[in-house]
Design an enzyme around this catalytic site. Structure first.
Site, mmCIF file in Angstrom:
data_model
loop_
_atom_site.group_PDB
_atom_site.id
_atom_site.type_symbol
_atom_site.label_atom_id
_atom_site.label_comp_id
_atom_site.label_asym_id
_atom_site.label_seq_id
_atom_site.Cartn_x
_atom_site.Cartn_y
_atom_site.Cartn_z
ATOM 1 N N SER A 45 -7.238 -2.976 8.796
ATOM 2 C CA SER A 45 -8.196 -3.595 9.721
ATOM 3 C C SER A 45 -8.255 -2.832 11.033
ATOM 4 O O SER A 45 -9.322 -2.666 11.623
ATOM 5 C CB SER A 45 -7.808 -5.054 9.967
ATOM 6 O OG SER A 45 -7.856 -5.767 8.758
ATOM 7 N N ARG B 174 0.814 -1.213 0.000
ATOM 8 C CA ARG B 174 0.000 0.000 0.000
ATOM 9 C C ARG B 174 0.846 1.260 0.000
ATOM 10 O O ARG B 174 0.511 2.247 -0.607
ATOM 11 C CB ARG B 174 -0.937 -0.007 1.214
ATOM 12 C CG ARG B 174 -2.015 -1.084 1.121
ATOM 13 C CD ARG B 174 -2.754 -1.230 2.419
ATOM 14 N NE ARG B 174 -1.845 -1.638 3.475
ATOM 15 C CZ ARG B 174 -2.140 -1.611 4.768
ATOM 16 N NH1 ARG B 174 -3.309 -1.179 5.156
ATOM 17 N NH2 ARG B 174 -1.261 -2.014 5.658
HETATM 18 N N1 COA Z 1 -5.789 -3.539 1.716
HETATM 19 C C1 COA Z 1 -6.024 -3.008 2.889
HETATM 20 N N2 COA Z 1 -5.391 -3.380 4.020
HETATM 21 C C2 COA Z 1 -4.512 -4.374 3.930
HETATM 22 C C3 COA Z 1 -4.226 -4.984 2.738
HETATM 23 C C4 COA Z 1 -4.907 -4.538 1.596
HETATM 24 N N3 COA Z 1 -4.708 -5.062 0.402
HETATM 25 N N4 COA Z 1 -3.291 -5.922 2.954
HETATM 26 C C5 COA Z 1 -3.013 -5.879 4.259
HETATM 27 N N5 COA Z 1 -3.740 -4.937 4.841
HETATM 28 C C6 COA Z 1 -3.706 -4.531 6.243
HETATM 29 C C7 COA Z 1 -4.192 -5.579 7.192
HETATM 30 O O1 COA Z 1 -5.572 -5.458 7.415
HETATM 31 C C8 COA Z 1 -3.409 -5.249 8.419
HETATM 32 O O2 COA Z 1 -4.023 -4.189 9.112
HETATM 33 P P1 COA Z 1 -3.815 -3.987 10.665
HETATM 34 O O3 COA Z 1 -2.341 -4.045 10.958
HETATM 35 O O4 COA Z 1 -4.398 -2.669 10.892
HETATM 36 O O5 COA Z 1 -4.554 -5.110 11.346
HETATM 37 C C9 COA Z 1 -2.093 -4.696 7.905
HETATM 38 O O6 COA Z 1 -2.352 -4.314 6.575
HETATM 39 C C10 COA Z 1 -0.994 -5.688 7.928
HETATM 40 O O7 COA Z 1 -1.406 -6.776 7.177
HETATM 41 P P2 COA Z 1 -0.430 -7.996 6.974
HETATM 42 O O8 COA Z 1 0.931 -7.555 6.691
HETATM 43 O O9 COA Z 1 -1.126 -8.936 6.055
HETATM 44 O O10 COA Z 1 -0.311 -8.573 8.369
HETATM 45 P P3 COA Z 1 -1.261 -9.484 9.010
HETATM 46 O O11 COA Z 1 -1.106 -9.228 10.440
HETATM 47 O O12 COA Z 1 -2.629 -9.358 8.457
HETATM 48 O O13 COA Z 1 -0.688 -10.952 8.588
HETATM 49 C C11 COA Z 1 0.899 -12.790 8.606
HETATM 50 C C12 COA Z 1 0.672 -11.272 8.772
HETATM 51 C C13 COA Z 1 -0.101 -13.601 9.411
HETATM 52 C C14 COA Z 1 0.787 -13.135 7.142
HETATM 53 C C15 COA Z 1 2.359 -13.017 9.106
HETATM 54 O O14 COA Z 1 2.469 -12.501 10.415
HETATM 55 C C16 COA Z 1 2.741 -14.484 9.100
HETATM 56 O O15 COA Z 1 3.087 -15.016 8.085
HETATM 57 N N6 COA Z 1 2.669 -15.111 10.275
HETATM 58 C C17 COA Z 1 3.012 -16.519 10.426
HETATM 59 C C18 COA Z 1 4.375 -16.677 11.126
HETATM 60 C C19 COA Z 1 5.492 -16.498 10.169
HETATM 61 O O16 COA Z 1 5.654 -17.227 9.200
HETATM 62 N N7 COA Z 1 6.323 -15.493 10.463
HETATM 63 C C20 COA Z 1 7.452 -15.181 9.669
HETATM 64 C C21 COA Z 1 7.060 -14.328 8.529
HETATM 65 S S1 COA Z 1 8.512 -13.795 7.685
#
Ligand code: COA
Length: 164
Positions: free
Chosen positions: A128, A91
């Site tokens: 979110s 983003r």
């Molecule tokens: N449009 C709008 N918002 C978006 C978006 C989009 N296209 N894509 C992501 N976002 C938002 C999400 O809603 C989130 O908002 P928030 O922080 O306000 O809740 C933010 O951007 C971050 O999203 P994201 O980077 O996808 O993080 P996440 O917390 O939703 O998911 C995981 C992260 C679960 C994918 C990651 O932590 C993971 O892989 N965990 C497993 C453990 C692991 O393997 N760790 C090592 C990774 S290197």
């Protein structure tokens, strides 16, 4: 068959997530939406079951999408289901820096390729946590989350978020 994983916490899913789901599902034959937990976040506001239900409701008309829960490392999960491509949304420029680190780690952990989709202009400023905050102040979420789930997300957040 070209398969990819779009992972996230989706807490709750927004129009921004749906934008990526729709676009990625046109590029890949099969798209897994992997619902997990981010260890850097203290807790999830919606249960995994609720988030899966929301994602199913908003993507019900996209036949090649499958919603799956995952625990542990994304790289391990991807290897288990034999998928080697991750889709992530970008983003902002700042987000790119963080994503590059994650992509590098996911390559090291499981030889996963990360492909980025630039969020559509209308959805670049949604997240979110902002959606949760807006609901906490009693404002409806029609501009941010799909109609199918707006009522459920709003009702739940506007009554429980005050505990945060
Ligand atoms: N449009 C709008 N918002 C978006 C978006 C989009 N296209 N894509 C992501 N976002 C938002 C999400 O809603 C989130 O908002 P928030 O922080 O306000 O809740 C933010 O951007 C971050 O999203 P994201 O980077 O996808 O993080 P996440 O917390 O939703 O998911 C995981 C992260 C679960 C994918 C990651 O932590 C993971 O892989 N965990 C497993 C453990 C692991 O393997 N760790 C090592 C990774 S290197």
């Amino acid at each position: 068959m070209k398969r990819a994983i779009f992972p996230g916490t989706f807490d709750p899913p927004t129009f921004g997530h749906l934008d990526i789901i729709e676009r990625a599902s046109r590029v890949f034959d099969h798209l897994y939406i992997a619902v997990g937990h981010n260890l850097n976040k203290p807790y999830d506001h919606f249960t995994i079951g609720e988030r899966i239900k929301f994602l199913k409701m908003i993507s019900h008309d996209i036949p090649n999408v499958e919603i799956v829960p995952f625990e542990g490392l994304l790289a391990d999960f991807a290897n288990r289901i034999n998928v080697s491509t991750i889709i992530r949304a970008i983003r902002t420029g700042a987000e790119f820096e963080a994503e590059a680190i994650q992509a590098s780690m996911n390559w090291n952990l499981g030889h996963l390729e990360t492909l980025y989709m630039v969020a559509s202009n209308n959805y670049r400023l949604i997240s979110s946590s902002l959606v949760r905050e807006v609901a906490q102040y009693g404002r409806r979420l029609h501009a941010f989350v799909p109609e199918e789930i707006e009522e459920m997300v709003f009702e739940r957040l506007s009554t429980t978020c005050n505990k945060d």
